[in-house]
Every structure is written in C-alpha cells, then in structure tokens.
Design a protein around this motif. Structure first.
Motif, PDB file in Angstrom:
ATOM      1  N   TRP A  43       0.840  -1.200   0.000  1.00 35.15           N
ATOM      2  CA  TRP A  43       0.000   0.000   0.000  1.00 35.15           C
ATOM      3  C   TRP A  43       0.876   1.252   0.000  1.00 35.15           C
ATOM      4  CZ3 TRP A  43      -5.395   1.223   0.776  1.00 35.15           C
ATOM      5  CH2 TRP A  43      -5.654   2.505   1.257  1.00 35.15           C
ATOM      6  N   ALA A  44       1.955   1.227   0.795  1.00 35.08           N
ATOM      7  CA  ALA A  44       2.824   2.396   0.943  1.00 35.08           C
ATOM      8  C   ALA A  44       3.614   2.687  -0.327  1.00 35.08           C
ATOM      9  CB  ALA A  44       3.779   2.182   2.125  1.00 35.08           C
ATOM     10  N   ASN A  45       4.314   1.678  -0.840  1.00 36.26           N
ATOM     11  CA  ASN A  45       5.222   1.942  -1.972  1.00 36.26           C
ATOM     12  C   ASN A  45       4.501   2.038  -3.311  1.00 36.26           C
ATOM     13  OD1 ASN A  45       5.463  -0.655  -3.675  1.00 36.26           O
ATOM     14  ND2 ASN A  45       5.829  -1.449  -1.615  1.00 36.26           N
ATOM     15  N   SER A  46       3.251   1.563  -3.370  1.00 34.70           N
ATOM     16  CA  SER A  46       2.535   1.615  -4.643  1.00 34.70           C
ATOM     17  C   SER A  46       2.233   3.041  -5.075  1.00 34.70           C
ATOM     18  CB  SER A  46       1.237   0.807  -4.563  1.00 34.70           C
ATOM     19  OG  SER A  46       1.525  -0.578  -4.586  1.00 34.70           O
ATOM     20  N   ALA A  47       2.288   3.987  -4.156  1.00 37.06           N
ATOM     21  CA  ALA A  47       2.156   5.390  -4.542  1.00 37.06           C
ATOM     22  C   ALA A  47       3.286   5.773  -5.490  1.00 37.06           C
ATOM     23  CB  ALA A  47       2.172   6.281  -3.300  1.00 37.06           C
ATOM     24  N   PHE A  48       4.490   5.299  -5.199  1.00 35.52           N
ATOM     25  CA  PHE A  48       5.630   5.561  -6.080  1.00 35.52           C
ATOM     26  C   PHE A  48       5.444   4.847  -7.411  1.00 35.52           C
ATOM     27  CE2 PHE A  48       9.815   4.722  -7.830  1.00 35.52           C
ATOM     28  CZ  PHE A  48      10.490   5.928  -7.654  1.00 35.52           C
ATOM     29  N   GLN A  49       4.978   3.608  -7.354  1.00 30.86           N
ATOM     30  CA  GLN A  49       4.795   2.830  -8.575  1.00 30.86           C
ATOM     31  C   GLN A  49       3.759   3.480  -9.493  1.00 30.86           C
ATOM     32  OE1 GLN A  49       6.682   0.282  -9.156  1.00 30.86           O
ATOM     33  NE2 GLN A  49       7.322  -0.589  -7.223  1.00 30.86           N
TER      34      GLN A  49
END
Length: 433
Positions: A23-29
C-alpha cells in the motif's frame, strides 16, 4: 470477519502489516514510475530535446537504475541475512527512496540530467527495499498461505496507489481549484505526496512484523566483516542454486516473462505520448489499472488455490501476448483504455504469484540472499526491455516494433516455466540446512 480475512490472506496482524508496505510503496509505482513522472520528464525536464530523444534518455535512465540494483541485490541480501537486519536494511532504502522522491519536486525545465539522476536513485532505493520486503514473506506465512498473502498485498497496493493517483490527478487537471499555481506545480506537489504516503504507511511493517532470527552458516563465527561475509555468502548461494534446481528454473522463467511485463509497465505512458494519446487520457487509464487490479489480484490468489500458482501464471502470460499484439496496432484513446483494462486483470496476479511461488522453493533462513538473486533476475528483466525500446527509437524512430517484440519474452518464459516442478521445489526448500 476473521474467516473472510483468512480467505484473503490477511487474518493476522503481521500479515496485514506486511501487506501495508505494498500500500505504501505503490504510490511511487503508480504516480512516479507509471503515470506522472514519464510525461513530466518528457515535457518539462527534457522539454528542449526532440520527443524521440527524450524517450531514449528516459529509457536509458531506467536501464541504469535496474542494472545497478541487479548487481547490488544479492550482496545486500546476503549482508542482511548474515547480520539479521532485514528490517533495518528495508528502512534505510525506504528512507533513501523517500528523500529522492522529495527531490523530484525541485526539478525545473531543461534539467533532464538532474531529473534522470534523481529518478535513478529513487528506482534503486525502492527496488532494494523489495529485496528485504519480499524476503520477509516466508517468515510470516506458511507455504499454503503464501499465494493468498502475496496477491492480497498486491491488491492492497493497487488500492493505495489508486487513491494517491486520483488525488494527484485532481491536482494536475484542476490546479486552480486547489489553489495550486499551475499544472507543473501540481505535478511537483504529487511527488511530495508520494514521499509522505510511502513514509507514513510503511510504519505498520516496522511495528508489527518481527525481525527473523539471525542464522549463521557452519563456517561463520558472527565476527566477520559483514561486507566480506556478504560476498562469501553470495558465492556460496550461487553455487547452492544447483541444489535448488526448481527455484533456479523459476528464476530463469521469471527473468524472461518479467522482461515483457516490466517493459509494458515502464514504457506504456511514454509510448502512449509518442503515438499521440492525450495526457489526461493516459493518466485516467492508469487510474483504471489501479482499481481494476484490486479484485483481479484477489481472484488470482483464489485461482492459485484451485489450479495452482504455476497454471495461473500461464493464464496471465497468455493475456499478455494479446496485449502486445493489440498494443502494436493501438492508435486511439479508447484502445489505450482497453489495453489498460487487460493489463490490470493480470499484472498484479502474475507478479504476486511469481513472488510466492519462488518463496515456497527456497530455504527460509537464507531468504534475503535468495530474494537478492530474485532481484537480479527481476531487474535484469527490466534491462533488456527498456534498452530494446531505446535502441528501437534510435534505429527506427518508432517504438511499435519493440511493443510487438516483447511477445518473445512471454513465450520463452512460459516454455521454461513448463519445466518447473513445484512439488519437488517445495520439498527441496524443506531440506535441513
């Protein structure tokens, strides 16, 4: 409720906390890699370059980033296993990625070299964090749970990335409504939002997921230089791969078919811009991907429970072949939306099941080392595709030939995957150390 969460693979606090990093890193993705930064690079950072040259510069920046982490991944994983610091290493690279993402907000027109450098650092950081994040999976989930847990994390990641992307899309399309000076300022604000989101929602993992116990090899005392011990372990693990033949075959298959997947993920936006798809349509299509991907990731987890992860991956690869063919002929926005929908149905499931299938076939006490090698194969998979795009642009002045040629990666990967014996691989992983 607990029964429903168990079906999804989220019935324990540590499983939910681990999945929250997706959930956290998918913003970057979603915002940086897929939807916003490629266009920002082409239209702002590389505004003074011809469009085809800007595409090539972006492709080479991607190639450099994935090549660096492909070299460092196994060494970093070995050091983490030797010292028993998976979470600390994850935190260090997460922090580096957050800082690099914040720096994207300082990029101005014509600064394509600076933009490429920051983009490279951020990509290295997030990719390195995945080595340690993925390696925690076999420590918190039983073998029969891994497919569900992995696909659930991808589904949650799609949802989180989609929420951030919608917020960013509103800022970018209607900056004056939110008191933002203009579109470029809104794009830069979106990079700040990604950094904050990534940092804040990583906290549950560090609070709830325990650090796996340190396990030394028979020839280690624990007092060795960690870097030298890391290199020694990489060599030993590489030689050990012969004893884990099914895991090694899985790596080779993943290397091949993931090259096609990563090429589609990383180059779709800039390819769409090159053939004339409107920017707003491209961003909206990737919002579609984020939300369609949620139920389909869960469905792939359920399908793996019925037909097995290996067969479910075959289904995904068949769809990807069709996507490549349609992409070659794509000319209109509605076709771009259709392709985005198809990608959303298989992207999360194929990657999540690849992760969990590999996790079931490796020794648990050396999971970071093996996922370090997984990162090598994953990142080298990201080298050939973008490099092929860059070469195609330079040679033909168009990316269409490269879009069609990725079919070769899916076919070759599927052929190797047919040789993977999952039951034998799981048995090998359970052998005494």
């Amino acid at each position: 409720m607990n029964r429903a969460l168990a079906r999804l693979g989220l019935n324990r606090p540590e499983l939910r906390a681990w999945a929250m990093y997706d959930w956290a890193n998918s913003a970057f993705q979603s915002t940086v890699i897929t939807a916003v930064f490629p266009d920002f690079f082409a239209s702002v950072a590389a505004a003074d370059l011809p469009p085809a040259v800007a595409t090539a510069r972006y492709a080479w920046a991607t190639t450099i980033a994935v090549a660096v982490i492909a070299v460092l991944g196994p060494i970093l994983g070995a050091i983490a296993d030797y010292r028993g610091i998976k979470k600390k290493m994850l935190g260090a690279f997460m922090g580096l990625g957050v800082i690099a993402t914040l720096m994207m907000a300082t990029i101005d027109r014509g600064e394509w070299q600076y933009a490429a450098a920051v983009f490279i650092v951020a990509n290295i950081a997030i990719a390195a964090s995945f080595v340690f994040y993925d390696s925690l999976l076999p420590h918190i989930a039983a073998p029969e749970e891994m497919d569900r847990v992995s696909t659930a994390a991808y589904a949650i990641g799609y949802l989180g990335g989609g929420i951030v992307l919608i917020i960013n899309l509103l800022w970018i399309l209607m900056p004056e409504t939110f008191g933002i000076p203009g579109t470029v300022a809104a794009i830069k604000l979106s990079f700040v939002s990604v950094a904050v989101w990534w940092l804040v929602f990583s906290i549950p993992l560090f609070r709830r997921v325990p650090e796996p116990p340190r396990a030394l090899e028979a020839d280690e005392t624990g007092a060795e230089n960690p870097v030298l011990a890391g290199f020694a372990r990489v060599r030993e693990t590489f030689l050990e791969l012969r004893g884990y033949r099914q895991a090694f075959l899985m790596l080779v298959a993943f290397l091949l078919y993931n090259d096609g997947i990563q090429t589609i993920i990383r180059m779709a936006t800039i390819y769409g811009a090159e053939i004339g798809i409107d920017r707003n349509a491209r961003i909206a299509a990737f919002v579609l991907v984020q939300f369609v991907g949620v139920p389909f990731s869960f469905l792939f987890g359920a399908a793996a429970g019925r037909i097995g992860a290996k067969r479910a991956i075959f289904v995904a690869l068949s769809v990807y072949v069709g996507i490549s063919v349609l992409g070659y002929f794509m000319t209109t926005a509605w076709q771009f939306f259709a392709l985005a929908f198809l990608v959303a149905t298989v992207q999360g499931g194929s990657q999540a099941l690849s992760r969990s299938l590999f996790a079931r076939m490796i020794p648990k006490h050396k999971s970071s080392e093996y996922f370090g090698f997984f990162s090598v194969f994953e990142k080298f998979a990201g080298v050939a595709g973008p490099a092929m795009f860059a070469a195609s642009v330079m040679l033909f002045g168009s990316s269409r030939a490269a879009v069609l040629s990725v079919i070769l990666f899916f076919v070759a990967g599927a052929m190797v995957l047919t040789r993977v014996n999952v039951a034998e691989g799981e048995a090998q992983a359970l052998r005494p150390a």
